[in-house]
Design a protein around this motif. Structure first.
Motif, short mmCIF file in Angstrom:
data_model
loop_
_atom_site.label_atom_id
_atom_site.label_comp_id
_atom_site.label_asym_id
_atom_site.label_seq_id
_atom_site.Cartn_x
_atom_site.Cartn_y
_atom_site.Cartn_z
N SER A 193 0.83 -1.20 0.00
CA SER A 193 0.00 0.00 0.00
C SER A 193 0.87 1.26 0.00
O SER A 193 1.98 1.26 0.52
N ALA A 194 0.32 2.31 -0.59
CA ALA A 194 0.97 3.62 -0.59
C ALA A 194 -0.11 4.68 -0.44
O ALA A 194 -1.11 4.68 -1.17
N LEU A 195 0.07 5.56 0.53
CA LEU A 195 -0.90 6.61 0.84
C LEU A 195 -0.17 7.95 0.82
O LEU A 195 0.79 8.15 1.58
N SER A 196 -0.61 8.87 -0.04
CA SER A 196 0.07 10.16 -0.17
C SER A 196 -0.84 11.30 0.29
O SER A 196 -2.06 11.26 0.13
N ARG A 197 -0.19 12.33 0.87
CA ARG A 197 -0.90 13.54 1.31
C ARG A 197 -0.18 14.75 0.72
O ARG A 197 1.04 14.89 0.88
N TYR A 198 -0.93 15.61 0.06
CA TYR A 198 -0.38 16.85 -0.48
C TYR A 198 -0.94 18.01 0.33
O TYR A 198 -2.16 18.15 0.47
N GLU A 199 -0.04 18.85 0.89
CA GLU A 199 -0.46 19.92 1.79
C GLU A 199 -0.20 21.30 1.17
O GLU A 199 0.91 21.58 0.70
N ILE A 200 -1.23 22.14 1.19
CA ILE A 200 -1.16 23.52 0.70
C ILE A 200 -1.48 24.44 1.88
O ILE A 200 -2.57 24.37 2.44
N LYS A 201 -0.54 25.31 2.25
CA LYS A 201 -0.69 26.11 3.47
C LYS A 201 -1.21 27.52 3.18
O LYS A 201 -0.99 28.07 2.11
N SER A 214 3.94 20.70 0.53
CA SER A 214 4.69 19.49 0.88
C SER A 214 3.92 18.25 0.43
O SER A 214 2.70 18.27 0.25
N TRP A 215 4.67 17.15 0.29
CA TRP A 215 4.11 15.87 -0.16
C TRP A 215 4.66 14.78 0.74
O TRP A 215 5.88 14.67 0.92
N ILE A 216 3.77 13.99 1.32
CA ILE A 216 4.15 12.92 2.25
C ILE A 216 3.60 11.60 1.71
O ILE A 216 2.43 11.53 1.30
N VAL A 217 4.42 10.56 1.71
CA VAL A 217 4.00 9.24 1.25
C VAL A 217 4.29 8.21 2.34
O VAL A 217 5.42 8.12 2.83
#
Length: 301
Positions: A193-201, A214-217
């Motif tokens: 499994s791979a779960l990604s989160r893209y954050e815009i502040k 930022s991008w977190i996987v």
């Protein structure tokens, strides 16, 4: 010459501290989301129903790393402990062929920073920023699952630009989620499994700084054993993709990498599932580096 180089490095480290600990993202990359909290099968959303998931996190900081991934001089340690409460509702509605759901997250946190090499000794405890996610879309196949979600972290926690241990971040964050899980066999015993989160502040009102996207996987390779216990090799990686804006000069970009192991097993007595994981960070840049310990309990109602 040695003293000049050491002074230069300490000044650079002070800038690193301002970025890495401003609004206390010692757990996150440079925003709100903490890599490693979901782990195995993170993209697999459960069927229709109401769910509670409680997360217990403890992050031991061993050092602060500079832009080259080297340890900043001095004894710079500390910890972050958090208890996050996540509420998930998966409805009986469909949209684009997906199950539709929503969620909310409330976090209690304690930040304890003792960065002797940088002259910082601060401790704060409180309720952090609140997350509301009005959109969760999940698809399910015979040997795969996928998810897309969108929500926002609201600037509700206490923030002080002069206090690096502030519980709140001082800004909001829109978070977009995309992930998938693949099962190698029809019994779904083996999975990746791979779960990604893209954050815009949004802009920090106290500083007029807008932190870069930022991008977190998070990823995991798991195996369900004959007794129902699942073991996994897991990890997380995060990158700040854009430089901060609103500063006289662009701040250094942040990176975070970790690898670890996870064990998940059913708690039949209460109809729940318990998962525990430990991660060791490596090759971090412009932020603290340490070890993350995580437990989460999921209960369906």
């Amino acid at each position: 010459m040695v003293n000049i180089m050491r002074t230069t490095k300490l000044l650079a480290a002070a800038g690193t501290l301002g970025l890495a600990l401003s609004a206390a993202p010692a757990l996150a990359v440079n925003g709100h989301y903490v890599g490693g909290i979901e782990g195995t099968k993170g993209p697999t959303v459960p069927p229709e129903g109401f769910y509670y998931r409680g997360y217990l996190l403890h992050y031991d900081i061993d050092s602060v790393q500079d832009g080259d991934g080297d340890k900043v001089p001095g004894d710079n340690g500390g910890s972050v402990s958090a208890f996050a409460n996540r509420f998930i509702y998966v409805t009986d509605k469909k949209f684009l062929g997906a199950d539709y759901g929503m969620e909310a997250i409330v976090i209690g946190q304690r930040n304890d920073f003792d960065f002797k090499g940088m002259g910082v000794d601060e401790t704060e405890t409180g309720i952090g920023d609140v997350f509301l996610g009005p959109l969760i879309l999940s698809w399910h196949g015979k040997q795969w699952d996928s998810v897309f979600a969108a929500g926002h972290w609201f600037d509700t926690g206490d923030y002080d630009a002069a206090d690096p241990a502030s519980i709140g971040k001082g800004h909001g964050t829109t978070m977009l989620t995309l992930g998938g899980a693949w099962y190698f066999d029809e019994q779904r015993d083996w999975s990746f499994s791979a779960l990604s989160r893209y954050e815009i502040k949004t802009e920090q009102e106290d500083t007029d700084i807008t932190k870069g996207d930022s991008w977190i996987v998070e990823w995991a390779l798991g195996k369900v054993l004959d007794n129902g216990v699942e073991v996994a090799l897991a990890g997380y990686d995060g990158w700040q993709l854009e430089s901060d804006s609103g500063t006289p000069a662009p701040g250094p970009k942040v990176e975070q990498h970790a690898i670890g192991a996870e064990v998940t097993f059913p708690v039949k007595a209460i109809g729940a599932q318990l998962s525990g994981a430990v991660y060791t960070e490596y090759a971090n840049k412009n932020r603290p580096e340490g070890n993350l310990f995580r437990l989460h309990l999921t209960k369906a109602f």
